[in-house]
Design an enzyme around this catalytic site. Structure first.
Site, PDB file in Angstrom:
ATOM      1  NE  ARG A  28      -8.286  29.231  16.353  1.00 31.69           N
ATOM      2  CZ  ARG A  28      -7.595  28.095  16.341  1.00 31.69           C
ATOM      3  NH1 ARG A  28      -8.171  26.958  16.636  1.00 31.69           N
ATOM      4  NH2 ARG A  28      -6.325  28.104  16.015  1.00 31.69           N
ATOM      5  NE  ARG A  32     -12.027  22.312  14.782  1.00 30.96           N
ATOM      6  CZ  ARG A  32     -10.772  21.947  15.005  1.00 30.96           C
ATOM      7  NH1 ARG A  32     -10.328  20.811  14.524  1.00 30.96           N
ATOM      8  NH2 ARG A  32      -9.969  22.710  15.719  1.00 30.96           N
ATOM      9  NE  ARG A  41     -12.795  23.028   8.246  1.00 31.22           N
ATOM     10  CZ  ARG A  41     -12.177  22.296   7.322  1.00 31.22           C
ATOM     11  NH1 ARG A  41     -12.713  22.129   6.147  1.00 31.22           N
ATOM     12  NH2 ARG A  41     -11.010  21.739   7.583  1.00 31.22           N
ATOM     13  CG  ASP A  78      -5.036  29.895  10.634  1.00 32.18           C
ATOM     14  OD1 ASP A  78      -5.732  29.349  11.510  1.00 32.18           O
ATOM     15  OD2 ASP A  78      -3.790  29.851  10.640  1.00 32.18           O
ATOM     16  CE1 TYR A 154       1.423  26.265  14.313  1.00 31.82           C
ATOM     17  CE2 TYR A 154       1.810  28.551  14.952  1.00 31.82           C
ATOM     18  CZ  TYR A 154       1.211  27.324  15.186  1.00 31.82           C
ATOM     19  OH  TYR A 154       0.419  27.157  16.287  1.00 31.82           O
TER      20      TYR A 154
END
Ligand code: CP3
Length: 348
Positions: A28, A32, A41, A78, A154
């Site tokens: 990652r 952010r 973003r 992702d 998921y």
């Protein structure tokens, strides 16, 4: 791919060579905690729109390379683009995380297409080509996919779920339908990774982030077997393909995983004891890892101590420095700079 030794340190480690200065990248690493990521973003619409915009996805993939000089870039995307390419609705809600149309019943699995819609993934391959053309040749480009079990958690829960209870219940209640879902994901993941290699990635990582919640018997069926089949299918097309496995939280099963899954290296989560990992794992395969992301967040002496312990444990063999899981959004950029400097030999 040729028979010559790879030009980048990551590729050399993946072929079993020890590098005097271990190569380093962070899971990652585009995200952010970086102001330049937040800027892209903000003007990119939804998270998935960013993933499927080749120019912007390439840009955020390259940001951490420019800032820190990491030894690998990891494609910005992702793991949930695969359910999206299987026609499932996938959204990322701000501050909540992924939201999918949960597969609640056997019929929902039966309705899934057998194959992914490659047209939906074209922007990913284009992003790979763009990154590849801009990346220095000494920096490896990594692709990835989620392992079938992790992606299935998921798809069944419709998002993140505590201890992945919905998927575990589904697998006990409807083992044949669950096996069918895993089967679809094995094929989808293998073709997705093959296309990533064809587009230009140097290696891929298979993220089994929720491998750690399964009982040993289920671990064999839902983690080991599917991952072994993906590796075999990819190597069938691309014999030299370099593949890193990341069965997170499965320390007690690593021996079995290495016996059965022909990955070139194993990524260790932060709970794996260093002495055990050196003796039992690194003696068999190159290792990657395994700094606690919280030590990086805290910085200072806690960070230095943790980094040094990992360097002491693994530096005598083939080793890639990384975190034991993804970098946290609150992590100060200065701590990442300190980590990279320390791994490369600056001790204060
Ligand atoms: O490592 C990298 O820098 C490459 C990009 C990458 C992302 N997700 C970007 C992302 C990779 C390799 C992933 C993998 C991924 N995605 C996994 C496996 C690894 C792991 O972390 O366990 C999983 C389980 C997912 C699913 C996922 N994606 C969740 C649960 C979330 C929400 C939680 C969160 O951190 O926000 C995401 C969103 C996501 N994926 C973000 C990023 C940068 C944050 C979204 C944003 O920027 O708004």
């Amino acid at each position: 791919m040729t028979g010559n030794p790879p030009i980048h340190p990551i590729g050399r480690v993946l072929t079993g060579i020890r590098e005097a200065i271990p190569p380093v990248w962070l899971m990652r690493q585009a995200g952010r905690y970086l102001p330049e990521y937040r800027a892209v973003r903000e003007k990119s619409g939804s998270f998935l729109e960013l993933c499927f915009n080749p120019k912007s996805a390439a840009e955020v993939t390259l940001q951490p390379i420019r800032r820190f000089g990491f030894d690998a870039a990891i494609l910005f995307s992702d793991i949930l683009v695969v359910p999206h390419a299987l026609g499932q609705r996938v959204d990322f809600e701000e501050g909540v995380g992924p939201k999918l149309d949960a597969l609640k019943v056997i019929a929902a699995v039966a309705r899934l297409p057998r194959h992914i819609d490659q047209a939906r993934l074209e922007p990913v391959y284009e992003a790979i080509e763009r990154v590849k053309s801009e990346l220095p040749r000494t920096v490896a480009l990594l692709g990835f996919c989620g392992a079938p079990w992790t992606v299935a958690t998921y798809m069944i829960a419709g998002g993140s779920s505590a201890d992945q209870v919905p998927a575990r219940l589904f697998a006990y209640r409807f083992p044949d339908a669950f096996a069918q879902l895993i089967e679809i994901l094995v094929e989808a993941s293998a073709t997705y990774l093959i296309r990533q290699f064809n587009a230009g990635v140097d290696a891929v990582q298979i993220f089994d982030s929720w491998a750690g919640v399964l009982p040993a018997a289920e671990f064999g069926r839902w983690c080991i077997e599917p991952c072994a089949r993906i590796v075999a299918a990819v190597r069938n097309e691309i014999p030299q393909a370099n593949i890193i496995g990341f069965p997170r939280g499965a320390a007690s099963e690593l021996d079995r995983y290495l016996n059965d899954v022909a990955v070139d290296a194993i990524s260790l989560d932060w709970t794996v004891e260093l002495g055990f990992a050196r003796e039992q794992i690194q003696s068999r395969r190159p290792v990657q890892g395994n700094l606690d992301p919280l030590a990086l967040l805290v910085g200072g002496a806690a960070l230095d101590r943790s980094v040094d312990a990992i360097l002491d444990a693994f530096s005598n063999g083939p080793f890639i420095f990384n975190l034991g899981h993804g970098i946290l959004p609150e992590t100060p950029v200065a701590h990442v700079e300190r980590l990279v400097a320390r791994v490369r030999g600056a001790n204060n």
